[in-house]
Write a protein that holds these residues in place. Structure first.
Motif, short mmCIF file in Angstrom:
data_model
loop_
_atom_site.label_atom_id
_atom_site.label_comp_id
_atom_site.label_asym_id
_atom_site.label_seq_id
_atom_site.Cartn_x
_atom_site.Cartn_y
_atom_site.Cartn_z
N CYS A 1 29.92 -43.76 -35.90
CA CYS A 1 29.42 -42.40 -36.11
C CYS A 1 27.91 -42.46 -35.93
O CYS A 1 27.20 -43.04 -36.77
CB CYS A 1 29.79 -41.88 -37.48
SG CYS A 1 29.03 -40.30 -37.90
N ALA A 2 27.43 -41.88 -34.85
CA ALA A 2 26.00 -41.87 -34.57
C ALA A 2 25.38 -40.59 -35.13
O ALA A 2 25.89 -39.49 -34.87
CB ALA A 2 25.77 -41.95 -33.07
N ALA A 3 24.30 -40.75 -35.87
CA ALA A 3 23.64 -39.61 -36.50
C ALA A 3 22.30 -39.34 -35.83
O ALA A 3 21.58 -40.27 -35.46
CB ALA A 3 23.43 -39.88 -37.97
N SER A 4 21.99 -38.06 -35.69
CA SER A 4 20.70 -37.68 -35.15
C SER A 4 19.68 -37.64 -36.27
O SER A 4 20.03 -37.60 -37.45
CB SER A 4 20.78 -36.32 -34.47
OG SER A 4 21.05 -35.32 -35.44
N GLY A 5 18.40 -37.60 -35.92
CA GLY A 5 17.37 -37.42 -36.93
C GLY A 5 16.83 -38.71 -37.47
O GLY A 5 17.47 -39.76 -37.37
N ARG A 6 15.65 -38.62 -38.09
CA ARG A 6 14.97 -39.81 -38.59
C ARG A 6 15.14 -39.97 -40.09
O ARG A 6 14.48 -40.80 -40.70
CB ARG A 6 13.49 -39.73 -38.24
CG ARG A 6 13.23 -39.79 -36.74
CD ARG A 6 11.76 -39.69 -36.43
NE ARG A 6 11.25 -38.35 -36.71
CZ ARG A 6 9.98 -38.00 -36.55
NH1 ARG A 6 9.10 -38.88 -36.15
NH2 ARG A 6 9.60 -36.77 -36.81
N THR A 7 16.02 -39.16 -40.70
CA THR A 7 16.21 -39.22 -42.15
C THR A 7 17.57 -39.78 -42.52
O THR A 7 18.07 -39.53 -43.60
CB THR A 7 16.05 -37.81 -42.75
OG1 THR A 7 17.04 -36.94 -42.17
CG2 THR A 7 14.67 -37.27 -42.50
N PHE A 8 18.15 -40.56 -41.63
CA PHE A 8 19.50 -41.09 -41.85
C PHE A 8 19.59 -41.86 -43.15
O PHE A 8 20.61 -41.79 -43.86
CB PHE A 8 19.88 -41.98 -40.67
CG PHE A 8 21.25 -42.59 -40.77
CD1 PHE A 8 21.42 -43.95 -40.95
CD2 PHE A 8 22.38 -41.79 -40.66
CE1 PHE A 8 22.68 -44.52 -41.03
CE2 PHE A 8 23.65 -42.34 -40.73
CZ PHE A 8 23.80 -43.71 -40.92
N SER A 9 18.57 -42.59 -43.51
CA SER A 9 18.62 -43.42 -44.71
C SER A 9 18.54 -42.62 -46.00
O SER A 9 18.58 -43.20 -47.09
CB SER A 9 17.51 -44.47 -44.69
OG SER A 9 16.25 -43.84 -44.64
N THR A 10 18.42 -41.31 -45.92
CA THR A 10 18.45 -40.47 -47.12
C THR A 10 19.81 -39.83 -47.33
O THR A 10 19.96 -38.92 -48.15
CB THR A 10 17.38 -39.36 -47.06
OG1 THR A 10 17.68 -38.48 -45.96
CG2 THR A 10 16.00 -39.95 -46.88
N TYR A 11 20.81 -40.31 -46.58
CA TYR A 11 22.15 -39.77 -46.68
C TYR A 11 23.14 -40.86 -47.06
O TYR A 11 23.15 -41.93 -46.45
CB TYR A 11 22.60 -39.15 -45.36
CG TYR A 11 21.90 -37.86 -45.01
CD1 TYR A 11 20.67 -37.89 -44.37
CD2 TYR A 11 22.46 -36.64 -45.33
CE1 TYR A 11 20.01 -36.71 -44.06
CE2 TYR A 11 21.82 -35.46 -45.02
CZ TYR A 11 20.58 -35.49 -44.39
OH TYR A 11 19.94 -34.33 -44.09
N ALA A 12 24.00 -40.56 -48.03
CA ALA A 12 25.21 -41.34 -48.21
C ALA A 12 26.18 -40.88 -47.12
O ALA A 12 26.15 -39.72 -46.71
CB ALA A 12 25.81 -41.11 -49.59
N MET A 13 27.02 -41.80 -46.66
CA MET A 13 27.92 -41.48 -45.55
C MET A 13 29.37 -41.73 -45.94
O MET A 13 29.66 -42.65 -46.72
CB MET A 13 27.58 -42.33 -44.33
CG MET A 13 26.16 -42.15 -43.82
SD MET A 13 25.84 -40.47 -43.22
CE MET A 13 26.96 -40.41 -41.82
N GLY A 14 30.24 -40.92 -45.38
CA GLY A 14 31.65 -41.08 -45.69
C GLY A 14 32.52 -40.92 -44.47
O GLY A 14 32.10 -40.35 -43.45
N TRP A 15 33.73 -41.46 -44.56
CA TRP A 15 34.78 -41.25 -43.57
C TRP A 15 35.96 -40.56 -44.26
O TRP A 15 36.36 -40.96 -45.36
CB TRP A 15 35.25 -42.56 -42.96
CG TRP A 15 34.31 -43.18 -41.97
CD1 TRP A 15 33.40 -44.16 -42.22
CD2 TRP A 15 34.19 -42.86 -40.59
NE1 TRP A 15 32.71 -44.47 -41.07
CE2 TRP A 15 33.19 -43.69 -40.05
CE3 TRP A 15 34.84 -41.95 -39.73
CZ2 TRP A 15 32.81 -43.63 -38.70
CZ3 TRP A 15 34.47 -41.90 -38.40
CH2 TRP A 15 33.46 -42.74 -37.89
N PHE A 16 36.48 -39.55 -43.61
CA PHE A 16 37.66 -38.85 -44.06
C PHE A 16 38.67 -38.82 -42.91
O PHE A 16 38.32 -39.10 -41.76
CB PHE A 16 37.32 -37.41 -44.46
CG PHE A 16 36.58 -37.30 -45.76
CD1 PHE A 16 35.24 -37.68 -45.84
CD2 PHE A 16 37.20 -36.83 -46.90
CE1 PHE A 16 34.55 -37.60 -47.04
CE2 PHE A 16 36.52 -36.73 -48.10
CZ PHE A 16 35.19 -37.12 -48.17
#
Length: 129
Positions: A22-37
């Motif tokens: 899962c590729a994320a845009s933006g430079r704030t990726f490290s401020t997000y918890a990530m999940g898979w559903f």
């Protein structure tokens, strides 16, 4: 705003493996918890796995524990789901999701669809018996 794009889905035989990205845009990726559903036909979307913003904490659904591994690479703004020993009941559309968290929030127990702020479009995983 975060845009998420999943890849890596496909058709695999039971017992096989796949790795979703899962590729994320933006430079704030490290401020997000990530999940898979995942969501199978006729069923509700269900939690599979989550990882804290640092990658140090993870959570898994009981149905995938010991078979699936979630990880992230903040430098590449990408989260992964390694799926081993796949079963036909793992067949579903798999979605990546992002939850904005505070810097002091090192948790990963975000298990509900309603916990997340952004979603990808999904990638199909089909496991044949």
């Amino acid at each position: 705003q975060v845009q998420l794009v999943e890849s890596g889905g496909g058709l695999v035989q039971a017992g096989g493996s796949l790795r979703l990205s899962c590729a994320a845009s933006g430079r704030t990726f490290s401020t997000y918890a990530m999940g898979w559903f995942r969501q199978a036909p006729g069923k509700e979307r269900e939690f599979v796995a989550a990882v804290s913003w640092s990658g140090m904490r993870t959570s898994y659904a009981d149905s995938v524990k010991g078979r699936f591994t979630i990880s992230r690479d903040n430098a590449k703004t990408t989260v992964y789901l390694q799926m081993n020993s796949l079963k036909p009941e793992d067949t579903a559309v798999y979605y990546c999701a992002a939850k904005k968290v505070a810097p002091f929030d090192g948790g990963s127990r975000y298990l509900s669809v309603n916990d997340y702020d952004y979603w990808g479009q999904g990638t199909q995983v089909t496991v044949s018996s």
